[in-house]
Write a protein that holds these residues in place. Structure first.
Motif, short mmCIF file in Angstrom:
data_model
loop_
_atom_site.label_atom_id
_atom_site.label_comp_id
_atom_site.label_asym_id
_atom_site.label_seq_id
_atom_site.Cartn_x
_atom_site.Cartn_y
_atom_site.Cartn_z
N LEU A 19 37.83 34.56 46.69
CA LEU A 19 37.35 35.93 46.61
C LEU A 19 36.64 36.12 45.28
N PHE A 20 35.49 36.77 45.32
CA PHE A 20 34.74 37.07 44.11
C PHE A 20 34.73 38.58 43.92
N ILE A 21 35.08 39.04 42.72
CA ILE A 21 35.06 40.46 42.40
C ILE A 21 33.96 40.68 41.37
N ASN A 44 41.44 31.23 45.68
CA ASN A 44 40.75 31.22 44.39
C ASN A 44 40.14 32.59 44.14
N LEU A 45 40.62 33.29 43.12
CA LEU A 45 40.15 34.62 42.77
C LEU A 45 39.26 34.50 41.54
N THR A 107 34.01 35.61 34.30
CA THR A 107 34.93 36.03 33.25
C THR A 107 36.38 35.69 33.56
N ARG A 108 36.71 35.54 34.82
CA ARG A 108 38.09 35.21 35.22
C ARG A 108 38.03 34.19 36.36
N GLY A 109 39.00 33.32 36.39
CA GLY A 109 39.06 32.32 37.45
C GLY A 109 38.05 31.20 37.23
N GLU A 110 37.95 30.35 38.22
CA GLU A 110 37.06 29.19 38.15
C GLU A 110 36.10 29.19 39.33
#
Length: 168
Positions: A19-21, A44-45, A107-110
């Motif tokens: 998921l991409f935010i 994977n977030l 900015t967060r996650g990979e």
């Protein structure tokens, strides 16, 4: 987030792999903890910051501006992406000024930066909600802007409204 995951499962009969935010700012530790709590660890977030940038101007030789889709990687997690510019299929640039890029930052996650850039380009191609073609902002941010306009136009009946981040 839980509703989103359930809707995805209902439609596809499986969980998403990732998921991409998207946001205009970096996610705070508290915000990210809330997202992370709602999403199972095996998904994977990824948090992606998308902001307009005037960090760099590109000028192409000749009379046409930079090609739409041009990118310049600043690091393995940051890049400039020109979501407006010359469109070969139309043989034109539908703008008036030299295009400015978007600053894209994981900015967060990979996540693979080239995949993130390709996804954002896809989300800027056609906005069916507003009949916009290649307007420069991904539909995720354009839709958040529309929701924000509605929220600020409505009368406040009781209590303070929730911060905007609760609605996107």
């Amino acid at each position: 987030m839980s509703n989103l995951l359930q809707s995805y499962y209902d439609e596809h009969k499986r969980e998403p792999a990732e998921l991409f935010i998207h946001g205009r700012t970096r996610f705070s530790d508290e915000e990210w903890a809330g997202f992370r709590e709602a999403v199972p660890n095996h998904i994977n977030l990824v948090g992606v910051r998308i902001a307009r940038s005037q960090e760099m101007k590109l000028f192409a030789p000749g009379r046409v501006p930079v090609l739409r889709g041009t990118s310049h990687e600043l690091s393995s997690r940051r890049a400039l992406l020109w979501t407006t510019g010359f469109i070969p299929q139309l043989a034109t640039y539908p703008g008036r000024e030299t295009p400015n890029p978007l600053l894209i930052e994981v900015t967060r996650g990979e996540a693979s930066l080239p995949i993130v850039l390709a996804d954002i380009m896809g989300l800027t191609k056609v906005n069916f909600n507003a009949c916009l073609f290649a307007d420069g902002l991904p539909v995720t941010l354009r839709f958040a802007d529309a929701v924000g306009e509605i929220l600020t136009a409505a009368p406040i009946s009781e209590g303070a409204p929730l911060p905007f981040r609760h609605y996107i």
